[in-house]
Design a protein around this motif. Structure first.
Motif, mmCIF file in Angstrom:
data_model
loop_
_atom_site.group_PDB
_atom_site.id
_atom_site.type_symbol
_atom_site.label_atom_id
_atom_site.label_comp_id
_atom_site.label_asym_id
_atom_site.label_seq_id
_atom_site.Cartn_x
_atom_site.Cartn_y
_atom_site.Cartn_z
ATOM 1 N N ASN A 15 0.813 -1.213 0.000
ATOM 2 C CA ASN A 15 0.000 0.000 0.000
ATOM 3 C C ASN A 15 0.849 1.266 0.000
ATOM 4 O OD1 ASN A 15 -2.488 -1.377 0.079
ATOM 5 N ND2 ASN A 15 -2.300 -1.681 2.294
ATOM 6 N N SER A 16 2.089 1.134 0.457
ATOM 7 C CA SER A 16 3.032 2.244 0.447
ATOM 8 C C SER A 16 4.402 1.687 0.068
ATOM 9 C CB SER A 16 3.121 2.912 1.825
ATOM 10 O OG SER A 16 3.719 2.018 2.754
ATOM 11 N N VAL A 17 5.339 2.584 -0.227
ATOM 12 C CA VAL A 17 6.699 2.139 -0.546
ATOM 13 C C VAL A 17 7.329 1.419 0.652
ATOM 14 C CG1 VAL A 17 9.033 2.983 -0.976
ATOM 15 C CG2 VAL A 17 7.141 3.806 -2.364
ATOM 16 N N TRP A 18 7.034 1.899 1.846
ATOM 17 C CA TRP A 18 7.596 1.242 3.039
ATOM 18 C C TRP A 18 7.059 -0.181 3.171
ATOM 19 C CZ3 TRP A 18 11.652 1.305 5.752
ATOM 20 C CH2 TRP A 18 11.717 0.758 7.038
ATOM 21 N N ASP A 19 5.780 -0.372 2.907
ATOM 22 C CA ASP A 19 5.214 -1.728 2.909
ATOM 23 C C ASP A 19 5.910 -2.598 1.863
ATOM 24 O OD1 ASP A 19 3.398 -1.114 4.896
ATOM 25 O OD2 ASP A 19 1.773 -0.640 3.498
ATOM 26 N N LYS B 52 9.686 10.794 4.656
ATOM 27 C CA LYS B 52 8.220 10.842 4.728
ATOM 28 C C LYS B 52 7.579 10.284 3.460
ATOM 29 C CE LYS B 52 8.047 14.918 7.757
ATOM 30 N NZ LYS B 52 7.660 16.345 7.833
ATOM 31 N N VAL B 53 8.278 10.400 2.325
ATOM 32 C CA VAL B 53 7.656 9.980 1.061
ATOM 33 C C VAL B 53 7.446 8.472 0.990
ATOM 34 C CG1 VAL B 53 8.685 11.929 -0.156
ATOM 35 C CG2 VAL B 53 9.791 9.688 -0.290
ATOM 36 N N ILE B 54 8.198 7.703 1.770
ATOM 37 C CA ILE B 54 8.076 6.242 1.661
ATOM 38 C C ILE B 54 6.773 5.727 2.275
ATOM 39 C CG2 ILE B 54 10.557 5.902 1.574
ATOM 40 C CD1 ILE B 54 10.490 4.968 4.458
ATOM 41 N N HIS B 55 6.045 6.597 2.928
ATOM 42 C CA HIS B 55 4.748 6.186 3.467
ATOM 43 C C HIS B 55 3.616 6.463 2.473
ATOM 44 C CE1 HIS B 55 6.639 5.210 7.222
ATOM 45 N NE2 HIS B 55 7.203 6.409 7.259
ATOM 46 N N LYS B 56 3.998 6.860 1.263
ATOM 47 C CA LYS B 56 3.044 7.036 0.166
ATOM 48 C C LYS B 56 3.212 5.879 -0.825
ATOM 49 C CE LYS B 56 3.705 12.090 0.006
ATOM 50 N NZ LYS B 56 4.085 13.199 -0.908
ATOM 51 N N PRO B 57 2.187 5.626 -1.641
ATOM 52 C CA PRO B 57 2.401 4.733 -2.778
ATOM 53 C C PRO B 57 3.258 5.443 -3.818
ATOM 54 C CG PRO B 57 0.177 5.619 -2.827
ATOM 55 C CD PRO B 57 0.796 6.081 -1.540
ATOM 56 N N MET B 58 3.921 4.670 -4.670
ATOM 57 C CA MET B 58 4.842 5.236 -5.652
ATOM 58 C C MET B 58 4.170 6.275 -6.555
ATOM 59 S SD MET B 58 8.172 4.550 -6.642
ATOM 60 C CE MET B 58 8.515 2.810 -6.465
ATOM 61 N N LEU C 226 14.442 7.989 -7.542
ATOM 62 C CA LEU C 226 15.388 7.713 -6.455
ATOM 63 C C LEU C 226 14.909 6.580 -5.552
ATOM 64 C CD1 LEU C 226 16.285 11.403 -5.531
ATOM 65 C CD2 LEU C 226 17.673 9.790 -6.847
ATOM 66 N N VAL C 227 13.622 6.564 -5.246
ATOM 67 C CA VAL C 227 13.085 5.526 -4.363
ATOM 68 C C VAL C 227 13.139 4.155 -5.041
ATOM 69 C CG1 VAL C 227 10.989 4.693 -3.238
ATOM 70 C CG2 VAL C 227 11.672 7.083 -2.976
ATOM 71 N N SER C 228 12.806 4.099 -6.324
ATOM 72 C CA SER C 228 12.861 2.808 -7.025
ATOM 73 C C SER C 228 14.299 2.306 -7.130
ATOM 74 C CB SER C 228 12.223 2.909 -8.412
ATOM 75 O OG SER C 228 12.894 3.839 -9.229
ATOM 76 N N LEU C 229 15.261 3.222 -7.248
ATOM 77 C CA LEU C 229 16.670 2.815 -7.243
ATOM 78 C C LEU C 229 17.056 2.231 -5.888
ATOM 79 C CD1 LEU C 229 19.367 2.785 -8.804
ATOM 80 C CD2 LEU C 229 19.830 5.055 -7.838
ATOM 81 N N ALA C 230 16.598 2.877 -4.816
ATOM 82 C CA ALA C 230 16.883 2.350 -3.467
ATOM 83 C C ALA C 230 16.253 0.978 -3.277
ATOM 84 C CB ALA C 230 16.370 3.332 -2.410
ATOM 85 N N LEU C 231 15.035 0.798 -3.766
ATOM 86 C CA LEU C 231 14.368 -0.510 -3.663
ATOM 87 C C LEU C 231 15.130 -1.585 -4.436
ATOM 88 C CD1 LEU C 231 10.635 0.594 -4.060
ATOM 89 C CD2 LEU C 231 11.646 -0.442 -2.015
ATOM 90 N N ALA C 232 15.712 -1.187 -5.566
ATOM 91 C CA ALA C 232 16.446 -2.148 -6.385
ATOM 92 C C ALA C 232 17.755 -2.576 -5.747
ATOM 93 C CB ALA C 232 16.727 -1.547 -7.762
ATOM 94 N N LEU C 233 18.385 -1.677 -4.994
ATOM 95 C CA LEU C 233 19.753 -1.936 -4.538
ATOM 96 C C LEU C 233 19.898 -2.363 -3.084
ATOM 97 C CD1 LEU C 233 21.628 1.025 -6.305
ATOM 98 C CD2 LEU C 233 21.370 -1.329 -7.089
#
Length: 210
Positions: free
Chosen positions: A84-88, A116-122, A132-139
């Motif tokens: 539901n969010s990037v953190w999830d 704070k942005v990671i508590h939002k959906p992409m 930037l967030v998708s790069l962090a998720l990938a690495l």
């Protein structure tokens, strides 16, 4: 090891990619090409998102049948809609792949991304934040093989050097696709040679042909 043999991707009557052959064994490859050339399509095929003809193997496992290849990761944003969010999403990835969530937040801090942005959906983020967030998720799970789509597109100029530094540090084997030819020199270091290819008329051609 990433091994692609005779790969073709056809949408309706249009052939996007034809007879792509590439083998990476602990090597980094930059693939150049303008918008619409098929660069992202290639990464989507490698990620098992779209159907293809031919063979794509990651460490000997065919992508079609290799569900959840744990040693592979990508920054394609469409694969990060599982929470539901990037953190999830990050928590689910960490559980599946054994990643450390502290590493995820450390990368975000390094890239100066507001946590704070990671508590939002992409989809509710700005285009720069999504990159930037998708790069962090990938690495953050430290995958063996990585594919990265346009790593500095939509990224603030002041953060691009940090993105390149992160790629140099964390990507040992994989493919980076881009229109930015200057990335080749920026990614090169004395430890690792960067292979360069260009997609021309749906075919993979060795060298910089842009």
């Amino acid at each position: 090891m990433l091994e692609i043999k005779g790969l073709s991707v056809v949408f309706e009557d249009f052939t996007v990619l034809r007879n792509i052959n590439l083998k990476l064994d602990n090597q980094l490859c930059v693939i150049l090409g303008p918008n619409g050339s098929g660069k992202t399509t290639l990464l989507r095929a490698i990620s098992g998102i779209i159907p293809y003809k031919g063979s794509i193997k990651i460490n000997g496992k065919e992508v079609r049948s290799a569900k959840g290849v744990l040693e592979y990761s990508t920054n394609l944003q469409e694969v990060y809609t599982i929470g539901n969010s990037v953190w999830d999403t990050a928590k689910i990835i960490a559980e599946i792949k054994g990643g450390d969530l502290k590493e995820f937040t450390n990368i975000l801090d390094y890239l100066n991304v507001d946590r704070k942005v990671i508590h939002k959906p992409m989809y509710k983020m700005s285009s720069g934040q999504r990159s930037l967030v998708s790069l962090a998720l990938a690495l953050f799970t430290r995958p063996q093989i990585v594919t990265i789509d346009e790593p500095v597109e939509n990224v603030d100029v002041n953060k691009r050097d940090k993105v390149i530094s992160l790629l140099r540090e964390k990507v040992n084997e994989g493919i980076i696709v881009t229109q930015q030819k200057e990335l080749i020199k920026m990614l090169h270091d004395n430890k690792k040679e960067v292979m360069v290819y260009t997609i021309v008329n749906g075919e993979l051609v060795e060298g910089d042909k842009m």
